[in-house]
Design a protein around this motif. Structure first.
Motif, PDB file in Angstrom:
ATOM      1  N   HIS A   1       0.926  -1.265   0.103  1.00  0.00           N
ATOM      2  CA  HIS A   1      -0.037  -0.033   0.042  1.00  0.00           C
ATOM      3  C   HIS A   1       0.744   1.178   0.078  1.00  0.00           C
ATOM      4  O   HIS A   1       0.494   2.212  -0.753  1.00  0.00           O
ATOM      5  N   LEU A   2       1.932   1.405   0.908  1.00  0.00           N
ATOM      6  CA  LEU A   2       2.704   2.335   0.858  1.00  0.00           C
ATOM      7  C   LEU A   2       3.616   2.565  -0.318  1.00  0.00           C
ATOM      8  O   LEU A   2       3.835   4.004  -0.834  1.00  0.00           O
ATOM      9  N   LEU A   3       3.793   1.542  -1.051  1.00  0.00           N
ATOM     10  CA  LEU A   3       4.586   1.820  -2.248  1.00  0.00           C
ATOM     11  C   LEU A   3       3.802   2.180  -3.493  1.00  0.00           C
ATOM     12  O   LEU A   3       4.303   2.572  -4.400  1.00  0.00           O
ATOM     13  N   GLY A   4       2.696   2.073  -3.294  1.00  0.00           N
ATOM     14  CA  GLY A   4       1.527   2.653  -4.200  1.00  0.00           C
ATOM     15  C   GLY A   4       1.245   1.613  -5.409  1.00  0.00           C
ATOM     16  O   GLY A   4       1.569   0.514  -5.067  1.00  0.00           O
ATOM     17  N   GLU A   5       0.549   2.167  -6.396  1.00  0.00           N
ATOM     18  CA  GLU A   5       0.098   1.135  -7.387  1.00  0.00           C
ATOM     19  C   GLU A   5       1.236   0.419  -8.126  1.00  0.00           C
ATOM     20  O   GLU A   5       2.116   0.767  -8.254  1.00  0.00           O
ATOM     21  N   GLU A   6       0.827  -0.670  -8.590  1.00  0.00           N
ATOM     22  CA  GLU A   6       1.707  -1.638  -9.366  1.00  0.00           C
ATOM     23  C   GLU A   6       2.389  -0.681 -10.367  1.00  0.00           C
ATOM     24  O   GLU A   6       1.417   0.190 -11.106  1.00  0.00           O
ATOM     25  N   GLY A   7       3.624  -0.963 -10.950  1.00  0.00           N
ATOM     26  CA  GLY A   7       4.157  -0.157 -12.080  1.00  0.00           C
ATOM     27  C   GLY A   7       5.402  -0.976 -12.268  1.00  0.00           C
ATOM     28  O   GLY A   7       5.260  -2.176 -12.387  1.00  0.00           O
ATOM     29  N   GLU A   8       6.219  -0.014 -12.987  1.00  0.00           N
ATOM     30  CA  GLU A   8       7.435  -0.942 -13.361  1.00  0.00           C
ATOM     31  C   GLU A   8       8.548  -1.147 -12.221  1.00  0.00           C
ATOM     32  O   GLU A   8       9.452  -1.396 -12.660  1.00  0.00           O
TER      33      GLU A   8
ATOM     34  N   LEU B   1      -7.441  -9.986 -11.337  1.00  0.00           N
ATOM     35  CA  LEU B   1      -7.588  -8.663 -12.307  1.00  0.00           C
ATOM     36  C   LEU B   1      -6.591  -7.798 -12.268  1.00  0.00           C
ATOM     37  O   LEU B   1      -6.693  -6.871 -12.961  1.00  0.00           O
ATOM     38  N   GLU B   2      -5.563  -8.096 -11.689  1.00  0.00           N
ATOM     39  CA  GLU B   2      -4.314  -7.336 -11.332  1.00  0.00           C
ATOM     40  C   GLU B   2      -4.814  -5.859 -11.120  1.00  0.00           C
ATOM     41  O   GLU B   2      -4.577  -4.963 -11.769  1.00  0.00           O
TER      42      GLU B   2
END
Length: 153
Positions: free
Chosen positions: A26-33, A101-102
């Motif tokens: 949650h602290l790292l934020g949304e999924e990304g690269e 659903l990623e």
């Protein structure tokens, strides 16, 4: 140490790792690269698979206790045990949906996060209400240790 207590301690250990990794996601934020996010997500999934297996073993080990609830009624100390499934199942289902659903940062992801917070609170309550039993499990000597002590010089 009895098999039940081994399962209980595995649950405690894995639950703590799951909580930490869940909040980290949650602290790292949304999924990304970000590769680190993916490693934490993988760790979170693996910990929760182990947790699910341990929960199944835990319920199986305490099945007579669950059946006895109808006969013995509800006591103060076991209320957390009765509430846990009502949060655990939606948490697990929302986690599976988020994975399938990623969808980590929206919709089901936010529901999963909310159930995760509720489960964390219930876990702490449940742990505190059973802490004396868990402590005693660490103090008890194993049969093997008793036989070594009996014959040692």
């Amino acid at each position: 140490m009895k098999k039940n207590f081994v399962i209980d301690w595995i649950l405690v250990f894995v639950a703590v790792l799951s909580i930490i990794s869940g909040f980290a996601l949650h602290l790292l934020g949304e999924e990304g690269e970000n590769d680190f996010w993916h490693y934490v997500a993988l760790f979170h999934i693996l910990m929760n698979l182990v947790f699910l297996i341990a929960v199944i073993l835990h319920v199986k080990a305490h099945w007579r206790w669950y059946k006895g609830l109808l006969k013995n009624g509800i006591h103060k100390k076991i209320k957390s045990s009765l509430i846990l499934p009502f949060v655990f199942f939606p948490l697990a289902i929302s986690g599976i949906v988020v994975f399938a659903l990623e969808e980590s940062g929206r919709g089901f992801g936010l529901w999963h996060y909310g159930f995760g917070i509720a489960m964390t609170i219930l876990f702490v309550w449940h742990l505190l209400s059973h802490l004396s039993i868990l402590r005693k499990s660490l103090e008890a000597k194993s049969v093997h240790q008793d036989s070594i002590d009996k014959y040692s010089i």
